[in-house]
Write a protein that holds these residues in place. Structure first.
Motif, short mmCIF file in Angstrom:
data_model
loop_
_atom_site.label_atom_id
_atom_site.label_comp_id
_atom_site.label_asym_id
_atom_site.label_seq_id
_atom_site.Cartn_x
_atom_site.Cartn_y
_atom_site.Cartn_z
N ALA A 71 0.90 -1.16 0.12
CA ALA A 71 0.01 -0.01 0.09
C ALA A 71 0.91 1.19 -0.12
O ALA A 71 0.29 2.30 -0.53
CB ALA A 71 -0.93 0.07 1.28
N ASN A 72 1.97 1.39 0.81
CA ASN A 72 2.87 2.32 0.80
C ASN A 72 4.13 2.35 -0.35
O ASN A 72 5.04 2.89 -0.05
CB ASN A 72 3.29 2.64 2.09
CG ASN A 72 2.57 2.98 3.14
OD1 ASN A 72 1.53 3.82 2.95
ND2 ASN A 72 1.99 2.06 3.97
N ALA A 73 4.14 1.32 -1.11
CA ALA A 73 5.17 1.19 -2.20
C ALA A 73 4.99 2.24 -3.38
O ALA A 73 3.89 2.50 -3.80
CB ALA A 73 5.15 -0.15 -2.55
N ARG A 74 6.06 2.68 -3.78
CA ARG A 74 5.71 3.61 -5.09
C ARG A 74 6.98 3.13 -6.09
O ARG A 74 8.09 2.61 -5.66
CB ARG A 74 6.27 5.11 -4.56
CG ARG A 74 5.46 5.81 -3.42
CD ARG A 74 4.17 5.92 -3.98
NE ARG A 74 3.32 6.63 -2.93
CZ ARG A 74 2.50 6.02 -1.97
NH1 ARG A 74 2.32 4.70 -2.24
NH2 ARG A 74 1.65 6.69 -1.37
N ILE A 75 6.42 3.28 -7.22
CA ILE A 75 7.51 2.56 -8.45
C ILE A 75 8.36 3.83 -8.68
O ILE A 75 7.85 4.83 -8.98
CB ILE A 75 6.72 1.99 -9.62
CG1 ILE A 75 5.89 0.94 -9.16
CG2 ILE A 75 7.74 1.73 -10.72
CD1 ILE A 75 5.11 0.42 -10.34
N LEU A 76 9.60 3.39 -8.76
CA LEU A 76 10.85 4.44 -9.06
C LEU A 76 10.75 4.50 -10.65
O LEU A 76 10.55 3.62 -11.35
CB LEU A 76 12.06 4.14 -8.88
CG LEU A 76 12.47 4.26 -7.24
CD1 LEU A 76 13.64 3.51 -6.79
CD2 LEU A 76 12.27 5.93 -7.13
N ASP A 77 10.83 5.76 -11.21
CA ASP A 77 10.57 6.22 -12.61
C ASP A 77 12.13 6.41 -12.90
O ASP A 77 12.58 7.61 -12.78
CB ASP A 77 9.82 7.29 -13.11
CG ASP A 77 9.75 7.54 -14.47
OD1 ASP A 77 10.57 6.90 -15.13
OD2 ASP A 77 9.19 8.60 -14.92
N VAL A 88 19.08 5.99 -5.94
CA VAL A 88 18.45 4.56 -5.79
C VAL A 88 18.60 4.07 -7.28
O VAL A 88 18.18 4.96 -8.06
CB VAL A 88 17.03 4.66 -5.44
CG1 VAL A 88 16.29 3.25 -5.50
CG2 VAL A 88 17.10 5.24 -3.92
N LEU A 89 18.64 3.05 -7.57
CA LEU A 89 18.66 2.38 -8.81
C LEU A 89 19.93 2.48 -9.80
O LEU A 89 19.96 2.15 -10.73
CB LEU A 89 17.33 2.70 -9.80
CG LEU A 89 16.09 2.08 -9.15
CD1 LEU A 89 15.02 2.37 -10.26
CD2 LEU A 89 16.09 0.64 -9.08
N SER A 90 20.95 3.19 -9.09
CA SER A 90 22.07 3.28 -9.82
C SER A 90 23.17 2.26 -9.60
O SER A 90 22.99 1.60 -8.74
CB SER A 90 22.97 4.53 -9.04
OG SER A 90 22.43 5.75 -9.24
N THR A 91 23.62 1.94 -10.83
CA THR A 91 24.68 0.93 -10.96
C THR A 91 26.06 1.34 -10.82
O THR A 91 26.33 2.37 -11.58
CB THR A 91 24.63 0.11 -12.08
OG1 THR A 91 23.24 -0.58 -11.90
CG2 THR A 91 25.43 -1.06 -12.10
N VAL A 92 26.76 1.36 -9.76
CA VAL A 92 27.81 1.97 -9.17
C VAL A 92 29.07 1.09 -9.14
O VAL A 92 29.14 0.03 -8.72
CB VAL A 92 27.87 2.67 -7.87
CG1 VAL A 92 29.00 3.27 -7.57
CG2 VAL A 92 26.51 3.41 -7.94
N LYS A 93 30.20 1.51 -10.13
CA LYS A 93 31.25 0.77 -10.12
C LYS A 93 32.17 1.49 -9.06
O LYS A 93 32.59 2.58 -9.30
CB LYS A 93 31.89 0.55 -11.47
CG LYS A 93 33.11 -0.28 -11.45
CD LYS A 93 33.96 -0.25 -12.87
CE LYS A 93 33.07 -1.29 -13.73
NZ LYS A 93 34.09 -1.73 -14.93
N THR A 106 24.20 -2.43 -7.67
CA THR A 106 23.40 -1.84 -7.86
C THR A 106 22.37 -1.48 -6.51
O THR A 106 22.07 -2.22 -5.80
CB THR A 106 22.14 -2.33 -8.64
OG1 THR A 106 22.91 -2.83 -9.92
CG2 THR A 106 21.01 -1.65 -9.22
N LEU A 107 22.23 0.14 -6.38
CA LEU A 107 21.50 0.38 -5.07
C LEU A 107 20.03 0.25 -5.19
O LEU A 107 19.22 0.80 -6.17
CB LEU A 107 21.77 1.81 -4.90
CG LEU A 107 22.99 2.05 -3.94
CD1 LEU A 107 24.38 1.54 -4.72
CD2 LEU A 107 23.22 3.49 -3.50
N VAL A 108 19.27 -0.50 -4.33
CA VAL A 108 18.04 -0.77 -4.49
C VAL A 108 17.30 -0.44 -3.05
O VAL A 108 17.87 -0.31 -1.80
CB VAL A 108 17.68 -2.26 -5.06
CG1 VAL A 108 18.12 -2.43 -6.64
CG2 VAL A 108 18.32 -3.25 -4.03
N SER A 109 15.87 -0.79 -2.76
CA SER A 109 15.29 -0.71 -1.80
C SER A 109 15.65 -1.90 -0.59
O SER A 109 16.14 -2.87 -1.13
CB SER A 109 13.85 -0.63 -1.93
OG SER A 109 13.21 -1.97 -2.17
#
Length: 157
Positions: A71-77, A88-93, A106-109
């Motif tokens: 219910a409190n989730a939001r999809i990242l665009d 968030v969602l960055s892929t970092v080397k 990859t940074l995620v929730s």
């Protein structure tokens, strides 16, 4: 109200699928176990019945928590995220300055984190330390083993 969490579309769909499975299959299994235990006689001395009722309570708690999360989730665009810095969602080397090891994350929730697939939580020490950094920036990150220093080599999506 729970805290708002951000997910990839894939991660949110996985949570919704799990919730649906618990509501359908999970509840049906528990109901069957309770019915079988009830058929065995006196409920006051029936350990199977007590165990099935406890399992039902735990299942309902898990369903309730998942419902709150969904219910409190939001999809990242991804198209609205600034690719010039770690978010968030960055892929970092990154490169460890002490031993020269290069790692890609990859940074995620929190709920989507899976170290085996290279996904780390933005709430983890390394995730927090990398947020907002740009290519070439140094990040000193306090981890349980001490302080580690990384250099951001590349940021992608």
């Amino acid at each position: 109200m729970g805290k708002i969490s951000y997910y990839t579309e894939e991660g949110l769909n996985r949570l919704k699928t799990e919730l649906n499975d618990l509501k359908t299959k999970g509840r049906a299994d528990i109901a069957r176990q309770i019915a079988e235990a009830r058929d065995k006689g006196d409920l006051s001395e029936n350990a199977e019945y007590d165990a099935a009722k406890d399992a039902q309570g735990l299942l309902e708690l898990k369903i309730s928590k998942l419902e709150d999360i969904v219910a409190n989730a939001r999809i990242l665009d991804e198209s609205t995220i600034d690719a010039s810095q770690v978010s968030v969602l960055s892929t970092v080397k990154i490169k460890n300055t002490k031993n020269g090891a290069v790692m890609t994350y990859t940074l995620v929730s929190e709920e989507e984190a899976d170290l085996k697939t290279g996904k780390i939580s933005v709430g983890s020490p390394i995730g927090k330390g990398l947020l907002g950094k740009k290519v070439g920036d140094k990040a000193e990150i306090k981890v349980p083993a001490g302080v580690m220093e990384f250099v951001v080599i590349e940021i992608g999506r």
